[in-house]
Design a protein around this motif. Sequence first.
Motif, short mmCIF file in Angstrom:
data_model
loop_
_atom_site.label_atom_id
_atom_site.label_comp_id
_atom_site.label_asym_id
_atom_site.label_seq_id
_atom_site.Cartn_x
_atom_site.Cartn_y
_atom_site.Cartn_z
N MET A 293 42.79 55.57 -4.09
CA MET A 293 43.39 56.35 -5.19
C MET A 293 44.00 57.63 -4.64
O MET A 293 45.11 58.02 -5.04
CB MET A 293 42.33 56.70 -6.23
N ASP A 294 43.30 58.29 -3.74
CA ASP A 294 43.81 59.53 -3.15
C ASP A 294 45.09 59.27 -2.37
O ASP A 294 46.04 60.04 -2.42
CB ASP A 294 42.77 60.15 -2.20
N PRO A 298 47.67 55.79 -7.83
CA PRO A 298 48.03 54.72 -8.77
C PRO A 298 47.95 55.19 -10.22
O PRO A 298 47.36 56.24 -10.51
CB PRO A 298 46.95 53.68 -8.52
N LYS A 299 48.55 54.40 -11.12
CA LYS A 299 48.42 54.67 -12.55
C LYS A 299 47.21 53.94 -13.13
O LYS A 299 46.71 54.30 -14.18
CB LYS A 299 49.69 54.22 -13.29
N MET A 317 32.70 53.74 -11.32
CA MET A 317 34.16 53.74 -11.18
C MET A 317 34.79 54.56 -12.31
O MET A 317 35.74 55.29 -12.11
CB MET A 317 34.63 52.29 -11.22
N ARG A 318 34.23 54.41 -13.51
CA ARG A 318 34.75 55.16 -14.67
C ARG A 318 34.60 56.66 -14.43
O ARG A 318 35.52 57.43 -14.67
CB ARG A 318 33.99 54.73 -15.93
N GLN A 319 33.43 57.06 -13.90
CA GLN A 319 33.21 58.49 -13.61
C GLN A 319 34.27 59.00 -12.64
O GLN A 319 34.85 60.06 -12.84
CB GLN A 319 31.83 58.70 -12.96
N GLU A 320 34.54 58.22 -11.60
CA GLU A 320 35.49 58.66 -10.56
C GLU A 320 36.90 58.75 -11.12
O GLU A 320 37.64 59.68 -10.81
CB GLU A 320 35.46 57.70 -9.36
N VAL A 321 37.27 57.76 -11.91
CA VAL A 321 38.62 57.73 -12.48
C VAL A 321 38.81 58.92 -13.42
O VAL A 321 39.83 59.60 -13.41
CB VAL A 321 38.87 56.38 -13.19
N GLY A 325 41.28 62.88 -13.04
CA GLY A 325 42.03 63.65 -14.02
C GLY A 325 43.54 63.45 -14.02
O GLY A 325 44.27 64.24 -14.58
N ASP A 326 44.04 62.41 -13.38
CA ASP A 326 45.49 62.21 -13.31
C ASP A 326 45.98 61.23 -14.37
O ASP A 326 47.07 60.68 -14.24
CB ASP A 326 45.90 61.66 -11.93
#
Length: 371
Positions: A293-294, A298-299, A317-321, A325-326
């Motif tokens: 992701m970094d 991605p969208k 995964m939800r926490q990380e996404v 904050g993008d």
Amino acid sequence: MRVLAIETSFDETAVAVVERAENGLVRVVAEVVASSEEMHARTGGAVPEVAAREQLTSIIPVIKEVSRQARLRLDAGREPTSEEEEVERLKEVVGAVAVTQGPGLIGSLLVGVETAKVLALAWDKPLFPVNHLKGHLFANWIEGKVGKASGLQEAPALPAVGLVVSGGHTDLVIIDKEGEIGWLGGTRDDAAGECFDKCGRLLGLPYPGGPEIARLAGTYKKSVGDDLNRFGVELPRPLMGGEGYDLSFSGLKVAVHRVLQEKGKSESVIAATAYELQEAVVDVLVQKTVKAMDEFKPKSVLLAGGVAANWRLGERMRQEVEKSGDGVKLFVPEKKYCTDNAAMIGGAALIQGEVVAAAEVKADPSLSLRE
Ligand code: KG4
Ligand code: ZN
């Protein structure tokens, strides 16, 4: 267009009729999955010959049932007069046939591929051979129950980072704006699901180990509260934080074996080990996905494959996404579309399929996402 999709790569005989919905999603018109998993639970894993034989017995009854369901759903004309005519009627409601070409067990794959070829030739319809792993990714386009009810579900925006975690494969990919899939990395040895299944066996759990470990880990967490390391079980996080996107899970079964030798096989130790094993696998998968992701911004992030049904993987995964904050969105298929199913194969064909002349389509057990 409506597609008849057949998936027989391993121990599930799955057939579906799918179509493209207005919002770009994949709508399931009819689907049936016959599994020989129960049979494999007795042997602690799938025996290839047994899996193939089961596929052979199931394929025609499953197609007939899908045909019946599709006909009822679409109200396609008069009742058929015979079982043969039932299958014939499918011809009227579908415009193409899709089939899993690989990877998988050769005997199992052949059953689906040859059946699909015969149907495509006899009906004079185009045939889409589909890579099973791409199929898993496209499960994220299937219209879910909740989405259907609320009308809020949307197709994943691209580019997307995709994590395919199944019993046979663990791959991290980037899907670019055009839908091209680029392979970033994957496991060097055991797949994530395979690791759960092999460790499950060491822990004395029924096959497949993944769902059992997830269940035990959940009850362990509830029962010990904050004292999660009460039994001092610690497992390594192989290759975590390292360069690149390589993964490795085979060392975990050695580590689990050692824990059980040291601490015995009491119920508590087994539960604590299941918990720590799930944490170890999830930690590594999450770290590599966040790295992607970094790097690729991605969208969407797409989880796929049997292990995507794991509650802890979804939670972390939800926490990380959310943390990123993008506006990145996480997609996890409904549970029945995480594990092997035919709707995802039809979905991949509808969205990105390439027609190949039936006579040239061959089962390919070694197909992968690596270029
Ligand atoms: O995608 P799949 O149905 O078949 C393959 O293509 O391999 O994945 C099956 C794998 C098995 O290894 C199973 O243990 C694992 O997915 N699995 C899970 C869970 N549900 C299924 N692993 C962890 N947690 C789960 N809830
Ligand atoms: Zn699969």
